[in-house]
Design an enzyme around this catalytic site. Structure first.
Site, short mmCIF file in Angstrom:
data_model
loop_
_atom_site.label_atom_id
_atom_site.label_comp_id
_atom_site.label_asym_id
_atom_site.label_seq_id
_atom_site.Cartn_x
_atom_site.Cartn_y
_atom_site.Cartn_z
N SER A 1 3.47 19.42 74.29
CA SER A 1 4.08 18.09 74.29
C SER A 1 5.57 18.09 74.65
O SER A 1 6.04 17.17 75.31
CB SER A 1 3.90 17.45 72.90
OG SER A 1 4.62 16.24 72.80
N LYS B 1 9.17 15.74 68.27
CA LYS B 1 9.27 14.73 69.32
C LYS B 1 10.74 14.35 69.55
O LYS B 1 11.61 14.69 68.76
CB LYS B 1 8.50 13.46 68.92
CG LYS B 1 7.02 13.66 68.64
CD LYS B 1 6.22 13.99 69.89
CE LYS B 1 4.73 14.12 69.56
NZ LYS B 1 3.93 14.53 70.74
#
Length: 201
Positions: A64, A107
């Protein structure tokens, strides 16, 4: 020259005084050792508490955050970062989603409380302006729920993975906006051999 004679009584008294001094030195040495051990113990406890409550290491899982962070890398998290300052756009954060089984997501924050966010022509539009970033993002192929503008609520944050083509993040309803209560700290240091250093360096 006259010689002074020391009687047996005087000698016995001096010897007793010497033994008393020796016992005193032993007591003082014992006190010093005990004080040193207490200092070492207190330092160990404080050191453990400092590490346990202020910092933590986490292993990155999945693609990610490529290429900023790659699968298997270990990073350090500052758990107190947002006790003394606010979350800023561009921060890389550790998230523990509600209902998760103790794992962390890593993130990047791009939306702050009150922001209006959408995706137009493959680019993020925040508060009616194209987002400027110091990190490279590929054109967005999957806008998800940002095909129409959304406005973040109080204490809500919008997060993405830098690898936009392979990231489940706030663009999708299955992930959604992040609550402040889910943020566990700021990722600030990469510990992986060969790539060790502050994030962003």
């Amino acid at each position: 020259m006259k010689r002074k004679h020391i009687s047996g009584q005087d000698f016995t008294l001096q010897r007793k005084e010497t033994e008393a001094e020796l016992k005193k030195r032993r007591r003082n040495l014992f006190r010093e050792i005990r004080a040193l051990l207490l200092v070492v113990f207190a330092a160990a406890v404080l050191g453990y508490a400092f590490i346990a409550f202020c910092f933590q290491t986490v292993t990155v899982r999945g693609p990610s955050m490529n290429p900023t962070l790659i699968d298997g890398e270990t990073v350090a998290i500052n758990k107190l970062a947002y006790v003394f300052s606010s979350v800023e756009r561009g921060d890389i954060i550790a998230i523990r989603p509600m209902g998760s089984d103790g794992y962390f997501d890593i993130k990047r924050v791009i939306g702050l409380p009150g922001d209006k966010i959408s995706i137009v022509a493959g680019r993020f539009i925040i508060n009616d302006k194209e987002m400027e970033e110091s990190y490279d993002l590929d054109p967005i192929q999957s806008p998800g729920r940002l095909s129409t503008p959304i406005t973040l609520g109080e204490k809500e944050y919008f997060v993405i993975g830098d690898n936009l083509g392979s990231s489940e993040d706030s663009r999708f309803s299955t992930y959604g906006n992040i609550q402040m209560s889910e943020i566990r700290g700021k990722v600030f240091y990469r510990l992986t051999k060969g790539r060790r250093g502050k994030i962003g360096d």
